[in-house]
Design a protein around this motif. Structure first.
Motif, short mmCIF file in Angstrom:
data_model
loop_
_atom_site.label_atom_id
_atom_site.label_comp_id
_atom_site.label_asym_id
_atom_site.label_seq_id
_atom_site.Cartn_x
_atom_site.Cartn_y
_atom_site.Cartn_z
N GLU A 168 -25.88 2.03 -38.54
CA GLU A 168 -25.51 2.43 -37.19
C GLU A 168 -24.67 3.70 -37.20
OE1 GLU A 168 -25.11 -1.93 -35.00
OE2 GLU A 168 -23.32 -0.83 -35.61
N VAL A 169 -24.87 4.52 -36.19
CA VAL A 169 -24.04 5.69 -35.97
C VAL A 169 -23.48 5.58 -34.55
CG1 VAL A 169 -23.91 8.20 -35.90
CG2 VAL A 169 -25.44 7.07 -37.54
N LEU A 170 -22.17 5.55 -34.43
CA LEU A 170 -21.52 5.42 -33.12
C LEU A 170 -21.49 6.77 -32.42
CD1 LEU A 170 -18.40 3.24 -34.10
CD2 LEU A 170 -20.75 2.50 -33.61
N MET A 171 -21.83 6.76 -31.13
CA MET A 171 -21.73 7.97 -30.32
C MET A 171 -21.49 7.59 -28.87
SD MET A 171 -25.71 9.25 -30.63
CE MET A 171 -25.62 9.23 -32.40
N PHE A 179 -15.37 10.88 -20.88
CA PHE A 179 -16.74 10.72 -21.37
C PHE A 179 -16.84 10.89 -22.89
CE2 PHE A 179 -17.21 12.47 -17.00
CZ PHE A 179 -17.83 11.38 -16.39
N GLN A 180 -15.77 10.62 -23.60
CA GLN A 180 -15.72 10.77 -25.05
C GLN A 180 -15.33 9.45 -25.70
OE1 GLN A 180 -16.65 13.33 -26.79
NE2 GLN A 180 -16.40 15.21 -25.58
N LEU A 181 -15.64 9.31 -26.98
CA LEU A 181 -15.16 8.15 -27.73
C LEU A 181 -13.67 8.28 -27.99
CD1 LEU A 181 -17.80 7.34 -30.52
CD2 LEU A 181 -17.63 6.45 -28.19
N SER A 182 -13.00 7.15 -28.03
CA SER A 182 -11.60 7.10 -28.43
C SER A 182 -11.50 6.38 -29.76
CB SER A 182 -10.77 6.35 -27.38
OG SER A 182 -11.16 4.97 -27.35
N ASP A 183 -10.36 6.47 -30.38
CA ASP A 183 -10.15 5.76 -31.64
C ASP A 183 -10.25 4.25 -31.42
OD1 ASP A 183 -9.38 5.47 -34.43
OD2 ASP A 183 -7.43 4.82 -33.68
N ASP A 184 -9.73 3.76 -30.30
CA ASP A 184 -9.82 2.32 -30.01
C ASP A 184 -11.29 1.88 -29.92
OD1 ASP A 184 -7.10 2.00 -29.98
OD2 ASP A 184 -6.91 2.14 -27.79
N MET A 185 -12.13 2.70 -29.30
CA MET A 185 -13.55 2.37 -29.21
C MET A 185 -14.20 2.31 -30.58
SD MET A 185 -14.89 4.74 -26.09
CE MET A 185 -14.28 4.61 -24.42
N VAL A 186 -13.89 3.28 -31.41
CA VAL A 186 -14.47 3.31 -32.76
C VAL A 186 -14.07 2.06 -33.53
CG1 VAL A 186 -14.44 4.53 -34.98
CG2 VAL A 186 -14.64 5.83 -32.84
N ARG A 187 -12.80 1.72 -33.46
CA ARG A 187 -12.33 0.53 -34.17
C ARG A 187 -12.99 -0.75 -33.62
NH1 ARG A 187 -7.67 0.63 -37.20
NH2 ARG A 187 -6.75 2.69 -37.54
N GLU A 188 -13.13 -0.81 -32.30
CA GLU A 188 -13.70 -2.01 -31.69
C GLU A 188 -15.18 -2.19 -32.03
OE1 GLU A 188 -14.76 -3.73 -27.20
OE2 GLU A 188 -13.45 -1.97 -27.42
N TRP A 225 -16.92 -0.70 -34.60
CA TRP A 225 -17.31 -0.56 -36.01
C TRP A 225 -17.67 -1.93 -36.57
CZ3 TRP A 225 -17.18 4.29 -38.46
CH2 TRP A 225 -17.57 4.28 -39.82
N GLY A 226 -18.84 -2.00 -37.19
CA GLY A 226 -19.29 -3.27 -37.76
C GLY A 226 -19.73 -3.12 -39.19
N ALA A 227 -20.26 -4.20 -39.72
CA ALA A 227 -20.67 -4.22 -41.13
C ALA A 227 -21.77 -3.22 -41.43
CB ALA A 227 -21.13 -5.64 -41.49
N HIS A 228 -22.56 -2.86 -40.41
CA HIS A 228 -23.69 -1.95 -40.64
C HIS A 228 -23.44 -0.54 -40.11
CE1 HIS A 228 -26.08 -5.32 -42.02
NE2 HIS A 228 -25.76 -5.99 -40.91
N THR A 229 -22.19 -0.24 -39.75
CA THR A 229 -21.87 1.09 -39.23
C THR A 229 -21.69 2.06 -40.38
OG1 THR A 229 -20.72 0.04 -37.38
CG2 THR A 229 -20.35 2.40 -37.71
N ALA A 233 -9.41 9.58 -39.11
CA ALA A 233 -8.65 8.73 -40.04
C ALA A 233 -9.22 7.31 -40.08
CB ALA A 233 -7.18 8.70 -39.63
N SER A 234 -9.60 6.78 -38.92
CA SER A 234 -10.17 5.43 -38.87
C SER A 234 -11.52 5.37 -39.59
CB SER A 234 -10.34 4.98 -37.42
OG SER A 234 -9.08 4.79 -36.80
N VAL A 235 -12.33 6.40 -39.41
CA VAL A 235 -13.63 6.44 -40.08
C VAL A 235 -13.45 6.58 -41.59
CG1 VAL A 235 -15.77 7.75 -40.30
CG2 VAL A 235 -14.80 7.35 -38.04
N ARG A 236 -12.51 7.43 -41.99
CA ARG A 236 -12.25 7.59 -43.42
C ARG A 236 -11.78 6.26 -44.03
NH1 ARG A 236 -10.19 11.20 -47.43
NH2 ARG A 236 -10.30 13.09 -46.15
N GLU A 237 -10.92 5.56 -43.30
CA GLU A 237 -10.41 4.27 -43.77
C GLU A 237 -11.55 3.28 -44.00
OE1 GLU A 237 -7.90 0.68 -41.62
OE2 GLU A 237 -7.42 2.76 -41.10
N ARG A 238 -12.62 3.43 -43.22
CA ARG A 238 -13.78 2.54 -43.34
C ARG A 238 -14.88 3.13 -44.22
NH1 ARG A 238 -10.79 1.74 -39.27
NH2 ARG A 238 -10.64 -0.25 -38.16
#
Length: 391
Positions: free
Chosen positions: A120-123, A153-162, A164-168, A194-199
């Motif tokens: 998955e790719v989040l957008m 109309f943009q992603l936030s860090d909270d959205m990315v964290r919420e 993000w799954g096993a297949h992201t 930073a959140s994406v790097r952490e994952r």
């Protein structure tokens, strides 16, 4: 045997580009003699300035039309590196810069290198439709996240964290964005990266409208992290749409992988376009671009309040690019039908939200102000009359 039986299954997940269908309708009307005002396609009405044309002519005269390196002309890669240093105060070695056959090729290369099958790719939803189709082309799964005006109309860090799954695998962002003309605050973008790097994922940021930022100094994700992948283009700020030239900035360690892909998929970008683009960074050419940027800002400052006065709800004032994303839900229940009616009856080309994702498909339209101020003023007159006639 029916040839359709040989088509790849991935095509079932790539939707038609509805904007182009609307453009066909507009072309037919113009063939019949209708005068239309185009606020549909995101293409500057300015073309390449004289120094760029002169550089192209010289390249033709000198016969510098052979294949270049798959990574692009060394001189152009160095010029882009210098541009980052001078305009943004960011050190981006030329060795990390890959010149591409437009931003589309850059996005294809980035997705080919980073998107695994089934990942998955989040957008955000809304977003530029081709971005999610690039992901699908490499058998990834775009995951659209409804991102309303409260989030610009943009992603936030909270959205990315919420989400993000096993297949992201990563995130694909655009700042400023098409269709909304909104940017992600650097502080929020830093949190997302930073959140994406952490994952252990990847962050791709489409910055093709970077130079067209009006409310504050333009910025780049490259100032935040060396691992971010950035897309840029000569089409928008540099007014070279048909030249098909862009660039990609990647971490040093994956340059060989992307070079291998570029060699096989594209051989190299257009040689004449690359030689012409060298002139983009001359001081006299940059002065032309900055004057044109000021013209775009004047158009924005006219069209946004004018549309609001007509009754369009514009919940977020665009800070970049040349788009207005307008809520028309109190004017119509079907933005697609509304856009077609505006085309036929008012002679103004706008596009519905359906290309940009389901969240705003029926309730928003996108208007481009990449047209002269005089034409925008005439468009407002026509829209006012159209809305009056609708009662």
């Amino acid at each position: 045997m029916n040839m359709e039986q040989h088509l790849a299954a991935r095509l079932n997940h790539i939707a038609p580009f509805h904007v182009m269908e609307l453009m066909k309708m507009a072309a037919e009307l113009e063939t019949d003699g209708r005068h239309l005002i185009h606020m549909g396609i995101g293409e500057p009405d300015f073309t390449a300035p004289p120094p760029v044309l002169e550089a192209a002519a010289k390249a033709l005269t000198d016969g510098r039309l052979q294949y270049t390196s798959a990574l692009g002309l060394p001189a152009l890669r160095a010029a882009i590196s210098d541009h980052y240093a001078q305009q943004f105060g960011v050190t981006v070695p030329a060795s990390r810069i890959i010149v591409t056959a437009g931003a589309s090729a850059a996005l294809l290369l980035a997705c080919a290198a980073l998107v695994d099958v089934g990942k998955e790719v989040l957008m955000p939803d809304p977003c530029y439709p081709c971005n999610r189709h690039f992901v699908v082309a490499f058998e990834g799964k775009p995951k659209l996240i409804a991102s309303g005006p409260e989030h610009r109309f943009q992603l936030s860090d909270d959205m990315v964290r919420e989400h993000w799954g096993a297949h992201t695998g990563g995130v694909l962002l655009a700042s400023p964005s098409n269709p909304t003309g909104t940017s992600i605050a650097q502080s929020e973008l830093a949190k997302i990266i930073a959140s994406v790097r952490e994952r252990q994922g990847f962050t791709i940021v489409d910055e093709i409208y970077q130079g067209l930022t009006y409310d504050g100094k333009p910025s780049t994700a490259l100032s935040l992290d060396d691992d971010v992948v950035v897309i840029n283009s000569f089409s928008k700020y540099f007014n070279m749409t048909g030249w098909r030239l862009g660039w990609l900035v990647v971490p040093e360690r994956i340059v060989p992988a992307v070079e291998k892909l570029a060699q096989n998929l594209f051989i190299c970008p257009s040689a004449i376009a690359q030689h012409a683009a060298l002139a983009c960074f001359a001081p006299e050419t940059l002065a032309i671009y900055e004057a044109r940027k000021a013209a775009f800002q004047r158009r924005r400052d006219y069209i946004v309040p004018a549309l609001r006065e007509l009754g369009f709800n514009i919940p977020v004032t665009p800070d970049g690019a040349f788009y207005v994303y307008a809520d028309c839900s109190h004017l119509t229940k079907d933005a697609d039908a509304f856009a077609k009616q505006v085309l036929r009856e008012a002679g103004v080309v706008i596009v519905p939200g359906q290309d940009f994702g389901p969240a705003t498909a029926q309730s928003y339209v996108r208007l481009s102000y990449a047209n002269s101020l005089e034409n925008l003023q005439e468009a407002v007159v026509r829209l006012k009359q159209f809305l009056h006639d609708q009662g």
